[in-house]
Design an enzyme around this catalytic site. Structure first.
Site, PDB file in Angstrom:
ATOM      1  N   HIS A 180     -34.086   6.461 -18.291  1.00 46.81           N
ATOM      2  CA  HIS A 180     -34.659   7.296 -19.341  1.00 46.81           C
ATOM      3  C   HIS A 180     -34.261   6.803 -20.734  1.00 46.81           C
ATOM      4  CE1 HIS A 180     -30.732   9.048 -20.230  1.00 46.81           C
ATOM      5  NE2 HIS A 180     -30.543   9.102 -18.912  1.00 46.81           N
ATOM      6  N   ASP A 212       0.855  -1.187   0.000  1.00 51.93           N
ATOM      7  CA  ASP A 212       0.000   0.000   0.000  1.00 51.93           C
ATOM      8  C   ASP A 212       0.892   1.238   0.000  1.00 51.93           C
ATOM      9  OD1 ASP A 212      -2.331   1.427  -0.050  1.00 51.93           O
ATOM     10  OD2 ASP A 212      -2.871   1.086   2.041  1.00 51.93           O
ATOM     11  N   GLU A 236     -29.017  12.427 -11.760  1.00 55.12           N
ATOM     12  CA  GLU A 236     -27.767  11.739 -12.095  1.00 55.12           C
ATOM     13  C   GLU A 236     -26.590  12.419 -11.398  1.00 55.12           C
ATOM     14  OE1 GLU A 236     -25.933   9.338 -12.546  1.00 55.12           O
ATOM     15  OE2 GLU A 236     -26.345   8.729 -14.628  1.00 55.12           O
ATOM     16  N   ASP A 253      -5.173  -2.868  -2.361  1.00 50.47           N
ATOM     17  CA  ASP A 253      -6.479  -2.218  -2.455  1.00 50.47           C
ATOM     18  C   ASP A 253      -6.485  -1.088  -3.485  1.00 50.47           C
ATOM     19  OD1 ASP A 253      -5.696   0.332  -1.166  1.00 50.47           O
ATOM     20  OD2 ASP A 253      -5.612  -0.823   0.681  1.00 50.47           O
ATOM     21  N   ASP A 293      -1.197  -0.973   5.040  1.00 54.81           N
ATOM     22  CA  ASP A 293      -1.657   0.397   5.262  1.00 54.81           C
ATOM     23  C   ASP A 293      -1.013   0.987   6.513  1.00 54.81           C
ATOM     24  OD1 ASP A 293      -3.713   2.648   4.799  1.00 54.81           O
ATOM     25  OD2 ASP A 293      -4.172   2.000   6.837  1.00 54.81           O
ATOM     26  N   GLU A 350       1.873   3.935  -4.032  1.00 54.57           N
ATOM     27  CA  GLU A 350       1.382   2.561  -4.134  1.00 54.57           C
ATOM     28  C   GLU A 350       2.313   1.717  -5.004  1.00 54.57           C
ATOM     29  OE1 GLU A 350      -3.384   3.604  -3.628  1.00 54.57           O
ATOM     30  OE2 GLU A 350      -2.438   3.577  -5.613  1.00 54.57           O
TER      31      GLU A 350
END
Length: 502
Positions: free
Chosen positions: A306, A14, A382, A80, A129, A55
């Site tokens: 829609h 991580d 939305e 992750d 982490d 990362e």
């Protein structure tokens, strides 16, 4: 000790940045895949950098630590970071100049065939982490991380438990937790009572089965009490006959987050004869079907996306922060087709629409056929896609590559220019869901809305992770359906039906 030629190890890595970019650090741990024993740890403060760079540096450090222990080992990398996992797996391109050399360095540590990558949720990556945060804390103090700083091993047992144990029941109605816990309890105790198993045509969490027509033990289903779009048939003892309700049941079974539990109960019902009277262990209070789940009619939401706009076939971002386009000629035809289909079914009792024009036009077409009014609900709008409104995915990739990568990697990341993150939309949609379920208990309501709100309602009903939003197909003018029960259960009954458009 096992020879390195046959040894497999797990690398969890991580990285983090306090500011993105900001003071950054990484952490990595090498684990024994059988015992979970920590074999090596690595962490470093790297100065000012982005999350993604940190990362990648964590990945490189973890791979190198594994190689120093077992040069010929095979490696299972767990992170992750969706971005790193997808890019190193070869499914996403690497365009950012800061990450290309890091990815290349990671790829050289072991031959590609000996490394596989898996995305895991953050709660299962606590060890790495913690190391990354310890490295950043050390950097804040003007020093580098030392192994003596490490307390990350304390998280190892918790991470293994999180990987194997079901979550405790919690959350609002429709989040698929309380009912799932009941189903697991019923399986564990053998409490397979066929009374009070619910009245829906297809199983949700806590209502295991194999779709419409299935009922534990082959016992006749209770009389239909659901007046929703996909109402339960009257008592049946035969398998589903392939009608619309049966198809909806099969779809719900296929996408149910508790499909394993459903299959187990269905198999048990098909193969095992009824137990002699009094032989079954009694269910614990509040557990299993014998606890008397909600038998009342649910609030059923028929979710209608829609019809098409001019932006739809071009696959352009079209949210609530753009031009508010109208339906195209094709979209108007789709609205009429879905109106005809819903009128023929005759189960819609109320219509609620997003405030955006394309939804109000679609809702108006249905309302005209059904003789109903349309109520506008702001919570159904939305996502606001910020500066991405009107752009294609490729155009966003070219103009805002880092922002797009962050958005794909985390539900908390917002589009460029102050748009809404998926986490923000989920909170809004969940609050809207709770208001509507309380106001429309026992009724069938058509919600005319958009891609993200519909996918979010499905995701929450299934208890699925945020990344599942990217794994659902949702066509223009498609119909989905979810039923919400007063006991906290939710039943996904249909997803992306477009049969009315053929």
């Amino acid at each position: 000790m096992t020879s390195s030629s046959s040894r497999e190890v797990i690398v969890e890595a991580d990285g983090g940045s306090r500011g993105n970019p900001g003071p950054a650090g990484y952490g990595a741990v090498v684990l024994d895949p059988v015992t979970g024993e920590t074999l090596a740890e690595a962490a470093e403060y790297i100065g000012v950098a982005t999350n993604n760079v940190a990362e990648y540096k964590g990945l490189v450090a973890g791979l190198k630590a594994a190689r120093s222990l077992f040069p010929d080992a095979t490696v299972h990398v767990r992170m992750d970071s969706k971005l790193v996992v997808e890019q190193m797996s070869g499914r996403w391109k690497i365009k950012h100049p800061d990450m290309k050399p890091l990815a290349a360095e990671a790829g050289r540590v072991f031959p590609a065939g000996r490394v596989r990558y898996e995305w895991i949720p953050r709660e299962r990556n606590k060890h790495a982490d913690r190391l990354a945060n310890e490295a950043m804390d050390a950097g804040k103090q003007g020093r580098q991380w030392e192994p003596s700083d490490s307390t990350a091993a304390l998280d190892t047992a918790a991470a293994r438990n999180a990987a194997t144990l079901p979550p405790a029941p919690s959350g609002p109605p429709g989040d698929a937790t309380a009912g799932a816990a009941r189903a697991r309890a019923a399986l564990a105790t053998g409490a397979g009572s066929t009374t009070g198993a619910g009245a829906s045509a297809d199983p949700g969490p806590g209502r295991a089965g194999t779709g419409a027509g299935a009922w534990p033990g082959g016992v006749a289903r209770p009389a239909a009490q659901d007046d929703g779009l996909f109402a339960a048939e009257e008592a049946l003892t035969t398998p589903a006959s392939g009608d619309f309700e049966a198809e909806a049941g099969a779809a719900a079974s296929a996408v149910s987050a508790q499909s394993a539990s459903a299959s187990a109960v269905s198999a048990q019902s098909a193969s095992a004869a009824p137990a002699p009277s009094g032989s079954a262990a009694p269910a614990a209070p509040g557990q299993g079907w014998s606890a008397g789940p909600d038998m009342s009619a649910p609030a059923t939401f028929v979710l209608l996306r829609h019809g098409e706009t001019a932006l739809t076939p071009e696959k352009r971002f079209s949210g609530s922060g753009g031009t508010d386009p109208e339906l195209s000629a094709a979209g108007l035809r789709q609205a009429e087709a879905v109106a005809e289909a819903l009128a023929a079914r005759g189960t819609i009792q109320e219509i609620v629409s997003s405030p955006l024009t394309r939804c109000r036009q679609t809702a108006a077409a249905v309302a005209a056929r059904l003789g109903l009014d349309v109520r506008v609900e702001q919570g159904l709008r939305e996502t606001d896609f910020g500066a991405w409104e009107g752009l294609t995915f490729g155009e966003v990739r070219e103009r805002y590559p880092e922002d797009l990568d962050a958005w794909l990697a985390s539900p908390k990341a917002a589009p460029t220019g102050g748009g809404e993150s998926f986490a923000t939309v989920a909170r809004r949609v969940a609050a809207t869901r709770d208001r509507l379920t309380a106001a429309h208990a026992g009724r069938t309501v058509l919600l005319v809305t958009h891609v993200t709100p519909i996918k979010t309602l499905i995701r929450l009903a299934l208890g699925a992770p945020p990344e599942s939003l990217f794994r659902m197909e949702l066509s223009a003018a498609s119909i989905s359906a979810v039923a919400y029960y007063a006991d906290g259960n939710a039943s996904v009954r249909l997803l992306n039906d477009t049969s009315h458009l053929r």
